[in-house]
Design a protein around this motif. Sequence first.
Motif, short mmCIF file in Angstrom:
data_model
loop_
_atom_site.label_atom_id
_atom_site.label_comp_id
_atom_site.label_asym_id
_atom_site.label_seq_id
_atom_site.Cartn_x
_atom_site.Cartn_y
_atom_site.Cartn_z
N LEU A 166 0.80 -0.89 0.00
CA LEU A 166 0.00 -0.07 0.12
C LEU A 166 1.02 1.36 0.70
CD1 LEU A 166 -3.65 -0.44 2.42
CD2 LEU A 166 -2.68 -0.61 -0.14
N GLN A 167 2.06 1.07 0.62
CA GLN A 167 2.42 1.84 0.90
C GLN A 167 3.75 2.58 -0.43
OE1 GLN A 167 5.76 1.13 3.47
NE2 GLN A 167 3.88 1.29 5.61
N GLN A 168 3.60 1.56 -1.08
CA GLN A 168 4.53 1.60 -2.51
C GLN A 168 3.73 2.14 -3.62
OE1 GLN A 168 7.67 1.38 -2.44
NE2 GLN A 168 7.52 0.91 -0.71
N LEU A 169 2.33 1.84 -3.35
CA LEU A 169 1.60 2.18 -4.51
C LEU A 169 1.15 3.57 -4.25
CD1 LEU A 169 -1.14 -1.05 -4.99
CD2 LEU A 169 0.27 -0.53 -5.98
N ARG A 170 0.14 4.03 -2.99
CA ARG A 170 0.21 5.39 -2.24
C ARG A 170 1.32 6.34 -3.06
NH1 ARG A 170 -0.81 7.07 1.91
NH2 ARG A 170 -2.48 8.46 1.88
N LYS A 171 2.93 6.03 -2.99
CA LYS A 171 3.88 7.20 -2.38
C LYS A 171 3.84 7.41 -4.71
CE LYS A 171 8.44 7.08 -2.95
NZ LYS A 171 9.79 6.94 -2.67
#
Length: 383
Positions: free
Chosen positions: A374-379
């Motif tokens: 999720l962190q990678q996708l949001r970034k």
Amino acid sequence: MSGGIYLIQGDNQLVAMAEKPYDSEALLQELLEKYPNLLGIDHHDQRFNQWLLIKRTGTIPTDDMGMERWSLNHLFLDHQAIPTLVEVQHEGEYRPRREIIGQMLDYAANAVLYWPVESILDQFEINCRRQNRDPEQVFEDFLGENADEEQFWQQVKTNLQAGKIRLIFVADHIPAAMQRVIEFLNKQMDPAEVLAVEIKQYVSLENGLKTLVSNVIGQTAEAQQKKSSTARERRQWDKTSFLLEYAARYGEDEMVLVRELYDWIESHPNDLYLQWGTGDVYGGFTARLKFPSPLVELFAVGINGTLQIASEGYAASPPFNEEEGWYELRNRLSGIGLALPTNPLERRLPNFQLSTLPDDNALEPVLERFDWVLQQLRKAAGV
């Protein structure tokens, strides 16, 4: 206008058969035990035996203290693990229609409420030993050597808890008034099924040949259509129905894992929302993204006991659409049992059985991986 039953012998001789009543109810019961396919219910897979006999003349418990009251003629299971309660009535041994139907409904109510699957399994094994047969071989003859026996018995339990049982009245003659009652009950009861099977005996007075003709009563087009449509409605899951069904199929411990996955999705209200699927095979819930991304679905949890992702969705989503990002994702997810393909263009649905997780602590690394995703996708999406 009348018809007849005829057999053609090997010498092309036509042999007339005359209907003959059974000498006793016990004889009809014995025939049903020896030739259960006389029940006549349509099964599509003809490779194996169509019915698994659990016990003849069994009893049904009537309260949670294990007391038993009524004697049931036969208990069978079919290939869908549906418990099938059979009551045999001989035309020459008359009992009032209300008594027969009322007793069978009592059977059904108490079987659903009090009959543990462990008791059914014990009765099956006892019956096999009574016949000097190996229970494992009998089961293999029934479902095939590659069948999952544990899963089958779990489905028996699920069907009982859901009230998905079949009641069959068997007789050499089903009166018209009885037929009307059977058809009415079968149309109204759901998911239970109520049927009658008329098994007539014909013999040749010349050479003693015998033939049996069975006819299923109650499977009207209206009843079948109603049951199929309500079944589709019933398979629309929500949190309560899904967790109850999951616990029934796989046990409380595994259900706890599913509930934690559900709670984890709800703990990310800005990023994820839940979507429910339908069906007994593919039904379940998915974690879907709220922010713009080529990846629509983070993961799915199915009623079949799996956690699953779609590799092509990940492969199309920054930063995983780059070689470095893809290999980092592969390395991280492989640690929790999700094997992404080396080639991101290869379509695959990596999954693992939740039963392989030893306890709820083993779920922590799974959720940590998806937190990282999720962190990678949001970034990458700039949110």
